[in-house]
Design a protein around this motif. Structure first.
Motif, PDB file in Angstrom:
ATOM      1  N   ALA A 148       0.843  -1.201   0.000  1.00  0.00           N
ATOM      2  CA  ALA A 148       0.000   0.000   0.000  1.00  0.00           C
ATOM      3  C   ALA A 148       0.879   1.253   0.000  1.00  0.00           C
ATOM      4  N   TRP A 149       1.839   1.257   0.888  1.00  0.00           N
ATOM      5  CA  TRP A 149       2.717   2.420   1.038  1.00  0.00           C
ATOM      6  C   TRP A 149       3.464   2.718  -0.256  1.00  0.00           C
ATOM      7  N   HIS A 150       3.985   1.647  -0.858  1.00  0.00           N
ATOM      8  CA  HIS A 150       4.739   1.777  -2.107  1.00  0.00           C
ATOM      9  C   HIS A 150       3.866   2.413  -3.194  1.00  0.00           C
ATOM     10  N   LEU A 151       2.618   1.919  -3.282  1.00  0.00           N
ATOM     11  CA  LEU A 151       1.714   2.459  -4.309  1.00  0.00           C
ATOM     12  C   LEU A 151       1.509   3.958  -4.103  1.00  0.00           C
ATOM     13  N   TYR A 152       1.227   4.360  -2.863  1.00  0.00           N
ATOM     14  CA  TYR A 152       0.913   5.775  -2.630  1.00  0.00           C
ATOM     15  C   TYR A 152       2.149   6.655  -2.830  1.00  0.00           C
ATOM     16  N   GLU A 153       3.301   6.133  -2.444  1.00  0.00           N
ATOM     17  CA  GLU A 153       4.529   6.922  -2.680  1.00  0.00           C
ATOM     18  C   GLU A 153       4.804   7.048  -4.170  1.00  0.00           C
ATOM     19  N   ASP A 154       4.625   5.923  -4.868  1.00  0.00           N
ATOM     20  CA  ASP A 154       4.840   5.913  -6.312  1.00  0.00           C
ATOM     21  C   ASP A 154       3.899   6.911  -7.008  1.00  0.00           C
ATOM     22  N   LEU A 155       2.675   7.006  -6.503  1.00  0.00           N
ATOM     23  CA  LEU A 155       1.715   7.926  -7.123  1.00  0.00           C
ATOM     24  C   LEU A 155       2.005   9.377  -6.745  1.00  0.00           C
ATOM     25  N   GLY A 156       2.878   9.580  -5.752  1.00  0.00           N
ATOM     26  CA  GLY A 156       3.260  10.948  -5.394  1.00  0.00           C
ATOM     27  C   GLY A 156       2.475  11.534  -4.232  1.00  0.00           C
ATOM     28  N   PHE A 157       1.815  10.673  -3.416  1.00  0.00           N
ATOM     29  CA  PHE A 157       1.044  11.181  -2.273  1.00  0.00           C
ATOM     30  C   PHE A 157       1.945  11.867  -1.257  1.00  0.00           C
ATOM     31  N   LYS A 158       1.396  12.906  -0.659  1.00  0.00           N
ATOM     32  CA  LYS A 158       2.107  13.572   0.446  1.00  0.00           C
ATOM     33  C   LYS A 158       1.332  13.322   1.750  1.00  0.00           C
ATOM     34  N   GLY A 159       2.032  13.465   2.876  1.00  0.00           N
ATOM     35  CA  GLY A 159       1.375  13.400   4.186  1.00  0.00           C
ATOM     36  C   GLY A 159       0.787  12.041   4.507  1.00  0.00           C
ATOM     37  N   LEU A 160       1.542  10.977   4.197  1.00  0.00           N
ATOM     38  CA  LEU A 160       1.041   9.627   4.464  1.00  0.00           C
ATOM     39  C   LEU A 160       1.340   9.205   5.892  1.00  0.00           C
ATOM     40  N   SER A 161       0.404   8.473   6.506  1.00  0.00           N
ATOM     41  CA  SER A 161       0.741   7.854   7.790  1.00  0.00           C
ATOM     42  C   SER A 161      -0.130   6.628   8.002  1.00  0.00           C
ATOM     43  N   PHE A 162       0.433   5.679   8.736  1.00  0.00           N
ATOM     44  CA  PHE A 162      -0.318   4.487   9.111  1.00  0.00           C
ATOM     45  C   PHE A 162      -1.009   4.704  10.444  1.00  0.00           C
ATOM     46  N   GLN A 163      -2.228   4.213  10.566  1.00  0.00           N
ATOM     47  CA  GLN A 163      -2.878   4.019  11.858  1.00  0.00           C
ATOM     48  C   GLN A 163      -2.826   2.516  12.088  1.00  0.00           C
ATOM     49  N   VAL A 164      -2.334   2.083  13.235  1.00  0.00           N
ATOM     50  CA  VAL A 164      -2.273   0.636  13.488  1.00  0.00           C
ATOM     51  C   VAL A 164      -2.834   0.316  14.860  1.00  0.00           C
ATOM     52  N   ASN A 165      -3.294  -0.917  14.977  1.00  0.00           N
ATOM     53  CA  ASN A 165      -3.780  -1.398  16.266  1.00  0.00           C
ATOM     54  C   ASN A 165      -3.767  -2.919  16.224  1.00  0.00           C
ATOM     55  N   SER A 166      -3.880  -3.528  17.394  1.00  0.00           N
ATOM     56  CA  SER A 166      -4.114  -4.966  17.433  1.00  0.00           C
ATOM     57  C   SER A 166      -5.425  -5.175  18.158  1.00  0.00           C
ATOM     58  N   ILE A 167      -6.323  -5.956  17.552  1.00  0.00           N
ATOM     59  CA  ILE A 167      -7.603  -6.196  18.235  1.00  0.00           C
ATOM     60  C   ILE A 167      -7.652  -7.615  18.792  1.00  0.00           C
ATOM     61  N   GLY A 168      -6.467  -8.243  18.950  1.00  0.00           N
ATOM     62  CA  GLY A 168      -6.402  -9.516  19.652  1.00  0.00           C
ATOM     63  C   GLY A 168      -7.001 -10.670  18.879  1.00  0.00           C
ATOM     64  N   CYS A 169      -7.293 -11.735  19.600  1.00  0.00           N
ATOM     65  CA  CYS A 169      -7.767 -12.962  18.961  1.00  0.00           C
ATOM     66  C   CYS A 169      -8.876 -13.550  19.832  1.00  0.00           C
ATOM     67  N   PRO A 170      -9.505 -14.643  19.408  1.00  0.00           N
ATOM     68  CA  PRO A 170     -10.603 -15.209  20.223  1.00  0.00           C
ATOM     69  C   PRO A 170     -10.162 -15.626  21.626  1.00  0.00           C
ATOM     70  N   LYS A 171      -8.845 -15.742  21.843  1.00  0.00           N
ATOM     71  CA  LYS A 171      -8.380 -16.085  23.195  1.00  0.00           C
ATOM     72  C   LYS A 171      -8.458 -14.860  24.123  1.00  0.00           C
ATOM     73  N   CYS A 172      -7.963 -13.717  23.637  1.00  0.00           N
ATOM     74  CA  CYS A 172      -7.861 -12.564  24.538  1.00  0.00           C
ATOM     75  C   CYS A 172      -8.984 -11.526  24.370  1.00  0.00           C
ATOM     76  N   ARG A 173      -9.640 -11.498  23.222  1.00  0.00           N
ATOM     77  CA  ARG A 173     -10.617 -10.423  23.018  1.00  0.00           C
ATOM     78  C   ARG A 173     -11.835 -10.501  23.943  1.00  0.00           C
ATOM     79  N   PRO A 174     -12.377 -11.722  24.229  1.00  0.00           N
ATOM     80  CA  PRO A 174     -13.572 -11.761  25.083  1.00  0.00           C
ATOM     81  C   PRO A 174     -13.362 -11.080  26.436  1.00  0.00           C
ATOM     82  N   GLU A 175     -12.186 -11.273  27.032  1.00  0.00           N
ATOM     83  CA  GLU A 175     -11.905 -10.648  28.326  1.00  0.00           C
ATOM     84  C   GLU A 175     -11.959  -9.120  28.186  1.00  0.00           C
TER      85      GLU A 175
END
Ligand code: HAM
Length: 421
Positions: A148-175
């Protein structure tokens, strides 16, 4: 009678916008190939049950946005609202687990969601979708994010940033969900109506409510990150380490939960300058449980999709220019009905030689034909009058210079080839 217009939330992609679409798609094919992703085309419609199970019964997409209908055989069919469920269906159906893993595929095509249309949000939109199926290494998360990043840089986008998170798995999310629900029960009177519904049906989505009154409550809400099991925490830490090592700007956001139920562990979006948080230019994440939900063996996967309309909007907003599409440079102007056949024949010969050529239609004067050639940006006009026809010559007019000279008919193709190619 009133004229028809395109259905609400759909748009015609007019010729003047096609250079964006062509350029973006060319870069997509090129970049996908650099990373070893192969093209996979799935049907535009699938069994409704695939999306109900895959995307999730309590998501906005399944509850409110699907274009579903019974076909003439009585089967419930849905126009795809997204690609991932169909791609995983194809992986399982074609036994792709025997291929080298991960299987890396991409697709481009229309998706359909009955949403409230606004800038960057349509009822028919187009996605570039990328999936890597069959490997749980966080390095694969990084790889799809890099595409994704490569595509946007190649197209010339400015001001790019990732938002990231982890939403866990069926083991930890229910808690975590238990703690989240308890927290929200203390705020039921302060939250919006949608959130009261989410509290019962899909509490994780409480965290990405956009209503103003819910913002302070989200700010004070517990964060999934503190409840991740060891495996999920390690996966997330490793991914963040890779992003740091590559110097990719990112923000860890506990509000990022995404709107589809299949996600586990990593979720991410890319934001670009100018189109704002409501309009992520792409979104994706890991879906290690999806294959099982669809009746297959446990098979991890990760991917993302990017809306092409949003890419075009961002490019226009940021003033990014794209190459013009090739168009004919030569107009053939016959001056009589008799020379029209000769013009059509000459146009055919030029096109066979790979030189784009237009002939003019109707009964226009030379002046009108030259005016049209000018308006259409022709480099040369080939004028064929009676005299020229008899002597086997054409008159070549250089449109920029306004100069003319005669040239033998059989030499026209090579003369133009030298100048136009
Ligand atoms: P999504 O976030 O629902 O994810 O959509 C992906 C992208 O499609 C969005 O970031 C946006 O660019 C575009 N998009 C979505 N809805 C619209 C709309 N109504 N109008 C215009 N553009 C839109 C998915 O669809 C997941 N299947 C992505 C994925 C692939 N996750 C893992 N693999």
């Amino acid at each position: 009678m009133a004229l028809f217009s395109a259905p609400r939330g759909t748009q015609d992609i007019l010729p003047e916008d096609q250079p964006y679409w062509r350029h973006i798609q060319e870069r997509i094919h090129y970049i996908a190939q650099l990373y070893g992703y192969q093209q996979l085309d799935t049907p535009i419609f699938e069994a409704t049950a695939l999306f109900k199970r895959g995307v999730g019964e309590t998501t906005d997409i399944v509850e409110k946005e699907m274009y579903s209908f019974l076909d003439k055989g009585g089967d419930s069919i849905t126009l795809r609202p997204e690609f991932t469920a169909g791609v995983v269906r194809a992986y399982l159906e074609h036994g792709m687990h025997v291929r080298p893993q991960p299987v890396k595929v991409y697709s481009i095509g229309p998706c359909f969601r009955y949403e409230r249309p606004q800038a960057g949000r349509y009822r028919q939109h187009h996605q570039f979708n990328v999936e890597a199926i069959g490997e749980q290494d966080p390095a694969v998360d990084l790889e799809v994010m890099s595409v994704a990043w490569h595509l946007y840089e190649d197209l010339g986008f400015k001001g790019l940033s990732f938002q990231v998170n982890s939403i866990g798995c069926p083991k930890c999310r229910p808690e975590f969900l238990k703690v989240l629900v308890e927290y929200y029960q203390g705020h039921v009177d302060d939250i919006c109506d949608d959130c009261r519904r989410r509290l019962k049906r899909n509490p994780l989505r409480l965290l990405d409510c956009k209503a103003e009154r819910c913002q302070p409550i989200i700010d004070g809400a517990p964060s999934m990150r503190e409840y991740l099991c060891d495996e999920c925490a390690e996966h997330f830490q490793t991914l963040l380490g890779y992003l740091d090592a590559l110097g990719r700007p990112y923000t860890v956001s506990h509000r990022l939960v995404r709107g589809l139920d299949y996600y586990t562990k990593t979720v991410f979006e890319v934001w670009a300058e100018g189109i704002g948080a409501q309009n992520a230019v792409c979104g994706g994440g890991r879906y290690d449980g999806l294959a099982e939900v669809l009746g297959g063996p446990p098979t991890p996967g990760v991917g993302f999709a990017s809306g092409l309309e949003r890419i075009v909007l961002t490019m226009k907003h940021q003033g990014i220019e794209v190459p013009a599409l090739p168009s004919p440079q030569v107009m053939i102007a016959p001056l009589s009905q008799q020379t029209k056949v000769m013009a059509m024949k000459l146009a055919g010969d030029l096109r066979t030689a790979g030189i784009g050529a237009l002939t003019s239609f109707g009964d226009r004067s030379l002046k009108a034909q030259l005016r049209q050639a000018n308006r259409q940006g022709m480099a040369y006009t080939l004028i064929i009058g009676e005299n020229e026809a008899e002597s086997g010559q054409v008159t070549v007019r250089d449109m920029a210079r306004g100069e003319q000279h005669s040239i033998a008919l059989e030499e026209v193709t090579s003369w133009l080839s030298q100048r136009l190619m």
